[in-house]
Design a protein around this motif. Structure first.
Motif, PDB file in Angstrom:
ATOM      1  N   ALA A  74      64.072  33.578  37.248  1.00 43.49           N
ATOM      2  CA  ALA A  74      63.651  32.340  36.595  1.00 43.49           C
ATOM      3  C   ALA A  74      63.000  32.612  35.249  1.00 43.49           C
ATOM      4  CB  ALA A  74      62.684  31.575  37.502  1.00 43.49           C
ATOM      5  N   ALA A  75      62.296  33.760  35.170  1.00 40.86           N
ATOM      6  CA  ALA A  75      61.597  34.084  33.932  1.00 40.86           C
ATOM      7  C   ALA A  75      62.537  34.596  32.846  1.00 40.86           C
ATOM      8  CB  ALA A  75      60.505  35.126  34.211  1.00 40.86           C
ATOM      9  N   ALA A  76      63.760  34.957  33.235  1.00 41.16           N
ATOM     10  CA  ALA A  76      64.691  35.563  32.285  1.00 41.16           C
ATOM     11  C   ALA A  76      65.112  34.589  31.193  1.00 41.16           C
ATOM     12  CB  ALA A  76      65.918  36.079  33.032  1.00 41.16           C
ATOM     13  N   GLY A  77      65.164  33.304  31.508  1.00 42.73           N
ATOM     14  CA  GLY A  77      65.585  32.336  30.503  1.00 42.73           C
ATOM     15  C   GLY A  77      64.545  31.252  30.301  1.00 42.73           C
ATOM     16  N   LYS A  78      64.762  30.408  29.315  1.00 43.55           N
ATOM     17  CA  LYS A  78      63.834  29.326  29.041  1.00 43.55           C
ATOM     18  C   LYS A  78      64.022  28.214  30.067  1.00 43.55           C
ATOM     19  CE  LYS A  78      63.410  30.133  24.062  1.00 43.55           C
ATOM     20  NZ  LYS A  78      63.568  29.537  22.711  1.00 43.55           N
ATOM     21  N   THR A  79      62.931  27.500  30.321  1.00 42.35           N
ATOM     22  CA  THR A  79      62.972  26.404  31.290  1.00 42.35           C
ATOM     23  C   THR A  79      63.452  25.140  30.594  1.00 42.35           C
ATOM     24  OG1 THR A  79      61.108  27.396  32.474  1.00 42.35           O
ATOM     25  CG2 THR A  79      61.617  25.104  32.968  1.00 42.35           C
ATOM     26  N   SER A  80      64.495  24.527  31.133  1.00 34.91           N
ATOM     27  CA  SER A  80      65.044  23.302  30.548  1.00 34.91           C
ATOM     28  C   SER A  80      64.256  22.089  31.016  1.00 34.91           C
ATOM     29  CB  SER A  80      66.511  23.150  30.953  1.00 34.91           C
ATOM     30  OG  SER A  80      66.620  22.911  32.351  1.00 34.91           O
ATOM     31  N   GLY A  81      64.525  20.967  30.381  1.00 31.18           N
ATOM     32  CA  GLY A  81      63.846  19.733  30.769  1.00 31.18           C
ATOM     33  C   GLY A  81      64.136  19.356  32.210  1.00 31.18           C
ATOM     34  N   LYS A  82      65.377  19.538  32.620  1.00 27.92           N
ATOM     35  CA  LYS A  82      65.754  19.226  34.005  1.00 27.92           C
ATOM     36  C   LYS A  82      65.018  20.118  34.982  1.00 27.92           C
ATOM     37  CE  LYS A  82      69.823  18.713  36.984  1.00 27.92           C
ATOM     38  NZ  LYS A  82      71.304  18.834  37.065  1.00 27.92           N
ATOM     39  N   GLU A  83      64.849  21.388  34.616  1.00 29.55           N
ATOM     40  CA  GLU A  83      64.128  22.315  35.491  1.00 29.55           C
ATOM     41  C   GLU A  83      62.652  21.946  35.598  1.00 29.55           C
ATOM     42  OE1 GLU A  83      66.684  26.450  34.966  1.00 29.55           O
ATOM     43  OE2 GLU A  83      65.225  25.889  33.429  1.00 29.55           O
ATOM     44  N   TRP A  84      62.072  21.467  34.487  1.00 29.49           N
ATOM     45  CA  TRP A  84      60.667  21.022  34.544  1.00 29.49           C
ATOM     46  C   TRP A  84      60.515  19.844  35.490  1.00 29.49           C
ATOM     47  CZ3 TRP A  84      56.799  23.836  33.658  1.00 29.49           C
ATOM     48  CH2 TRP A  84      56.764  24.757  32.602  1.00 29.49           C
ATOM     49  N   VAL A  85      61.482  18.935  35.461  1.00 29.35           N
ATOM     50  CA  VAL A  85      61.443  17.796  36.383  1.00 29.35           C
ATOM     51  C   VAL A  85      61.458  18.287  37.833  1.00 29.35           C
ATOM     52  CG1 VAL A  85      62.712  15.773  37.224  1.00 29.35           C
ATOM     53  CG2 VAL A  85      62.480  16.161  34.768  1.00 29.35           C
ATOM     54  N   THR A  86      62.307  19.277  38.103  1.00 29.45           N
ATOM     55  CA  THR A  86      62.394  19.840  39.446  1.00 29.45           C
ATOM     56  C   THR A  86      61.080  20.513  39.846  1.00 29.45           C
ATOM     57  OG1 THR A  86      64.768  20.215  39.206  1.00 29.45           O
ATOM     58  CG2 THR A  86      63.632  21.466  40.916  1.00 29.45           C
ATOM     59  N   ILE A  87      60.479  21.236  38.904  1.00 26.61           N
ATOM     60  CA  ILE A  87      59.206  21.921  39.168  1.00 26.61           C
ATOM     61  C   ILE A  87      58.122  20.913  39.528  1.00 26.61           C
ATOM     62  CG2 ILE A  87      57.315  23.204  38.082  1.00 26.61           C
ATOM     63  CD1 ILE A  87      59.493  24.745  36.511  1.00 26.61           C
ATOM     64  N   PHE A  88      58.001  19.863  38.722  1.00 32.23           N
ATOM     65  CA  PHE A  88      56.964  18.865  38.986  1.00 32.23           C
ATOM     66  C   PHE A  88      57.241  18.099  40.270  1.00 32.23           C
ATOM     67  CE2 PHE A  88      56.377  18.874  34.161  1.00 32.23           C
ATOM     68  CZ  PHE A  88      55.336  19.796  34.251  1.00 32.23           C
ATOM     69  N   LYS A  89      58.512  17.908  40.575  1.00 36.88           N
ATOM     70  CA  LYS A  89      58.886  17.253  41.828  1.00 36.88           C
ATOM     71  C   LYS A  89      58.464  18.099  43.025  1.00 36.88           C
ATOM     72  CE  LYS A  89      62.969  15.504  44.302  1.00 36.88           C
ATOM     73  NZ  LYS A  89      64.453  15.345  44.252  1.00 36.88           N
ATOM     74  N   GLN A  90      58.650  19.424  42.909  1.00 35.82           N
ATOM     75  CA  GLN A  90      58.263  20.313  43.994  1.00 35.82           C
ATOM     76  C   GLN A  90      56.746  20.430  44.111  1.00 35.82           C
ATOM     77  OE1 GLN A  90      60.504  23.787  42.708  1.00 35.82           O
ATOM     78  NE2 GLN A  90      62.053  23.430  44.290  1.00 35.82           N
TER      79      GLN A  90
END
Length: 231
Positions: A74-90
């Motif tokens: 996960a740290a290898a690439g930048k976090t996209s907007g969609k991934e941030w949504v998933t993170i906050f959802k979790q």
């Protein structure tokens, strides 16, 4: 057909939300039972005990390794907007928070009589969801080390390093302020105070107590009783 589709979707959501809640309860009871056995004097070193300990250690190591590997990816690439949504959802445990909202909404409708103020119901639901999200995020910040050791929780955002503890705390603070603030502005001070109190009960008392006493289940029951009262 639309009605049938909506029914299946709601049924699936409800099963998932109940599953999340049951998992939280199982984790709580497991931690409490471990504490209770330790308080009674520990265990005797027998061959069976050694085998159980080795199995537990192997499971823990495997979960930690999986979390570390996934975190590195996960740290290898930048976090996209969609991934941030998933993170906050979790972090917010969205399905569990939605179940909390449902109980608050039920309380609101039950206390409204014949005329339901739908706008106020919407704001109450929004504020309750934000408060629940704050409490669930703080819970994960506190339990990040334990979460790394369990297969069920090792892939949450914090164990994977997808967000820092500081970032999670900022999200929890923002959600708490928005939740309590919106409840104060659109409902009343009592509902806002209940929302803030429930964040404290869940994150400040229930979560730390899970690992040291079986009394945490009674605190958890109180936490579950507050949302309908907010409604």
């Amino acid at each position: 057909m639309l009605r049938g589709s909506c029914g299946r979707t709601c049924g699936k959501w409800l099963r998932e939300a109940v599953s999340d809640a049951a998992s939280d309860v199982r984790s709580s009871l497991c931690n409490s039972s471990v504490f209770a056995r330790g308080a009674r004097g520990g265990t005797t070193a027998t061959p069976t005990g050694v085998g159980t300990s080795a199995t537990t250690t192997a499971t823990t190591a495997g979960a930690a390794a999986a979390a570390a590997a996934a975190g590195a990816g996960a740290a290898a690439g930048k976090t996209s907007g969609k991934e941030w949504v998933t993170i906050f959802k979790q972090l917010s445990k969205a399905r569990l928070s939605a179940l909390v909202v449902a109980s608050a909404a039920a309380g609101f409708v039950a206390g409204s009589g014949e005329a339901v103020d739908w706008a106020k119901l919407g704001w109450t639901s929004f504020g309750t969801f934000a408060c629940a999200s704050a409490a669930n995020t703080l819970n994960q910040v506190y339990e990040v080390e334990n979460d790394r050791k369990m297969k069920r929780t090792c892939k949450r955002p914090l164990p994977l390093g997808r967000i820092t503890p500081r970032g999670a705390l900022l999200f929890a603070l923002g959600a708490g302020v928005v939740g309590c603030g919106s409840l104060y502005a659109t409902t009343n001070a009592t509902t806002s105070a209940l929302g803030a109190a429930n964040i404290f009960l869940y994150a400040g008392i229930y979560t730390p107590l899970k690992q040291v006493s079986m009394w945490n289940t009674w605190v958890g029951a109180l936490v579950g009783a507050v949302p309908p009262l907010m409604g």
